[in-house]
Write a protein that holds these residues in place. Sequence first.
Motif, mmCIF file in Angstrom:
data_model
loop_
_atom_site.group_PDB
_atom_site.id
_atom_site.type_symbol
_atom_site.label_atom_id
_atom_site.label_comp_id
_atom_site.label_asym_id
_atom_site.label_seq_id
_atom_site.Cartn_x
_atom_site.Cartn_y
_atom_site.Cartn_z
ATOM 1 N N MET A 137 0.819 -1.199 0.000
ATOM 2 C CA MET A 137 0.000 0.000 0.000
ATOM 3 C C MET A 137 0.856 1.254 0.000
ATOM 4 N N ARG A 138 1.930 1.217 0.767
ATOM 5 C CA ARG A 138 2.807 2.388 0.826
ATOM 6 C C ARG A 138 3.374 2.698 -0.557
ATOM 7 N N ARG A 139 3.773 1.643 -1.283
ATOM 8 C CA ARG A 139 4.334 1.851 -2.611
ATOM 9 C C ARG A 139 3.283 2.423 -3.562
ATOM 10 N N ARG A 140 2.040 1.932 -3.451
ATOM 11 C CA ARG A 140 0.993 2.447 -4.323
ATOM 12 C C ARG A 140 0.709 3.920 -4.042
ATOM 13 N N LEU A 141 0.716 4.291 -2.769
ATOM 14 C CA LEU A 141 0.490 5.696 -2.428
ATOM 15 C C LEU A 141 1.598 6.577 -2.996
ATOM 16 N N ILE A 142 2.845 6.119 -2.858
ATOM 17 C CA ILE A 142 3.970 6.913 -3.376
ATOM 18 C C ILE A 142 3.891 7.014 -4.895
ATOM 19 N N ASN A 143 3.638 5.879 -5.558
ATOM 20 C CA ASN A 143 3.587 5.889 -7.022
ATOM 21 C C ASN A 143 2.445 6.765 -7.535
ATOM 22 N N SER A 144 1.288 6.681 -6.889
ATOM 23 C CA SER A 144 0.154 7.491 -7.347
ATOM 24 C C SER A 144 0.419 8.969 -7.140
ATOM 25 N N THR A 145 1.036 9.328 -6.016
ATOM 26 C CA THR A 145 1.348 10.740 -5.769
ATOM 27 C C THR A 145 2.352 11.256 -6.779
ATOM 28 N N LEU A 146 3.405 10.484 -7.025
ATOM 29 C CA LEU A 146 4.408 10.903 -8.013
ATOM 30 C C LEU A 146 3.819 10.972 -9.416
ATOM 31 N N ALA A 147 2.915 10.058 -9.738
ATOM 32 C CA ALA A 147 2.292 10.094 -11.066
ATOM 33 C C ALA A 147 1.495 11.380 -11.259
ATOM 34 N N VAL A 148 0.752 11.760 -10.212
ATOM 35 C CA VAL A 148 -0.020 13.003 -10.307
ATOM 36 C C VAL A 148 0.905 14.203 -10.466
ATOM 37 N N VAL A 149 1.983 14.227 -9.670
ATOM 38 C CA VAL A 149 2.921 15.345 -9.741
ATOM 39 C C VAL A 149 3.583 15.405 -11.116
ATOM 40 N N LEU A 150 3.981 14.262 -11.660
ATOM 41 C CA LEU A 150 4.620 14.239 -12.981
ATOM 42 C C LEU A 150 3.671 14.721 -14.071
ATOM 43 N N VAL A 151 2.409 14.318 -13.978
ATOM 44 C CA VAL A 151 1.435 14.789 -14.975
ATOM 45 C C VAL A 151 1.274 16.300 -14.889
ATOM 46 N N SER A 169 11.455 21.586 -11.943
ATOM 47 C CA SER A 169 10.635 20.376 -12.004
ATOM 48 C C SER A 169 11.245 19.255 -11.176
ATOM 49 N N LEU A 170 12.569 19.096 -11.271
ATOM 50 C CA LEU A 170 13.235 18.062 -10.473
ATOM 51 C C LEU A 170 13.095 18.331 -8.984
ATOM 52 N N LEU A 171 13.236 19.610 -8.612
ATOM 53 C CA LEU A 171 13.040 19.952 -7.198
ATOM 54 C C LEU A 171 11.614 19.665 -6.761
ATOM 55 N N ALA A 172 10.658 19.966 -7.645
ATOM 56 C CA ALA A 172 9.266 19.683 -7.308
ATOM 57 C C ALA A 172 9.024 18.178 -7.165
ATOM 58 N N VAL A 173 9.626 17.388 -8.063
ATOM 59 C CA VAL A 173 9.469 15.927 -7.970
ATOM 60 C C VAL A 173 10.100 15.402 -6.684
ATOM 61 N N ALA A 174 11.291 15.928 -6.337
ATOM 62 C CA ALA A 174 11.960 15.480 -5.103
ATOM 63 C C ALA A 174 11.123 15.836 -3.879
ATOM 64 N N ALA A 175 10.599 17.078 -3.862
ATOM 65 C CA ALA A 175 9.755 17.481 -2.729
ATOM 66 C C ALA A 175 8.494 16.623 -2.669
ATOM 67 N N ALA A 176 7.898 16.355 -3.857
ATOM 68 C CA ALA A 176 6.702 15.511 -3.882
ATOM 69 C C ALA A 176 7.009 14.095 -3.402
#
Length: 417
Positions: free
Chosen positions: A1-15, A133-140
């Motif tokens: 579940m933790r991995r899914r939460l991280i992946n979904s959050t990063l996917a939203v941020v990347l989009v 963008s990279l800083l935003a991805v790292a913060a996200a």
Amino acid sequence: MRRRLINSTLAVVLVVIAVFGLSLFAVETRTIESSARDRLEAEVARVLADVESRIASGEPVTEAELRASAPADRFVRIDLPDAPDVTLGRRHDGATLAADATGAHGETITVEQARSEVDDEINRMLVIILVVSLLAVAAAALLAVRQARRVSAPLTDLAETAERLGSGDPRPRHRRYGVPELDRVADVLDASAERIARMLTAERRLAADASHQLRTPLTALSMRLEEIIATQDRETVKEEAAIALAQVERLTDVVQRLLTNSRDPRLGSAVGFDLDEIVIQQVEEWRPAYRSAERVIVHSGKQGLRAVGTPGAVSQVLACLVENSLMHGAGTVALRTRTTGNQVVVEVTDNGPGVPGELGSRVFERTVSGHNSTGLGLAVARDLAEADGGRLELLQQRPPVFAIFLSREAEQPPAGV
């Protein structure tokens, strides 16, 4: 579940970064190119104004005279109608941006700028967007990991709590996590744990009470059966068998009371009854046991008293007190009846060492015993007395005096009054 939460959050941020980043890149690229063209047009206008001023005043239009009007990094070509063309700067290789203008005297001014300068500015802007963008991805990513831990850790803890409940450990944990939905689940689990704990406690208490309350009538019944086996007299056998049957009926009543109290302790069947009958019954039932122990059990006090309660329960309380005196007391055991106010009292006393001083009234607490016993007898007896609206008290520690207080039945007025 933790991995899914991280992946979904990063996917939203990347989009979001992709959409806004590409849009920003397109807008900034157009802005940089437009600014470059505006600068070229301004430079053309400046050179044109200088050339027209010189032509109007009759001054020569030469490279040396116009060098100050044109930027050093630009290529400027001036086409004069009646004079040789004038060029300023070095012509750029590769792609260029150009702007031109024609003056009132027919002259044409062209200013060129290397395309690479605009591309460099666009590349610098692109690097800035990528870094941001990279800083935003790292913060996200950091926020996603923290939020995932904040959500998944409580869920893991709640799963452990549920597993403990299933394994028979009903202790509530009283942990809250600052997330309303998870706290609601924790509240429900704690409430369930408390209910399960109460149910388990009630079941264990019922088992302990049943074991203790059934022991006394079974002991008395076994003594009667022994009397039947030992005697050859038919009349004695009949008498003992009748007493044994009465004891079986009381045993059935005990079982029924246990089941009733386990469902609802408030249910009862209090009636008016003859107190002397209950006292004499207990004396007669326990007399053989006291005779075997070379001791005596007697009764005295006020006769003809009627009390309100459950006869079976009162018999159980008296049997518990009489049995305690047989096991832990000494000398003669006396049952005495009396009245006090609107209550009737049955006192049970003996000549034994009594209740240890450090126990006192705690002798009625469960698991508390001064003689290495279970500590249930007096606690169960007090519960039975209180269920009938009465009470069981220790009036004196040495020699011991226990007393049962019951409501006195109101006297009926004579007929015709």
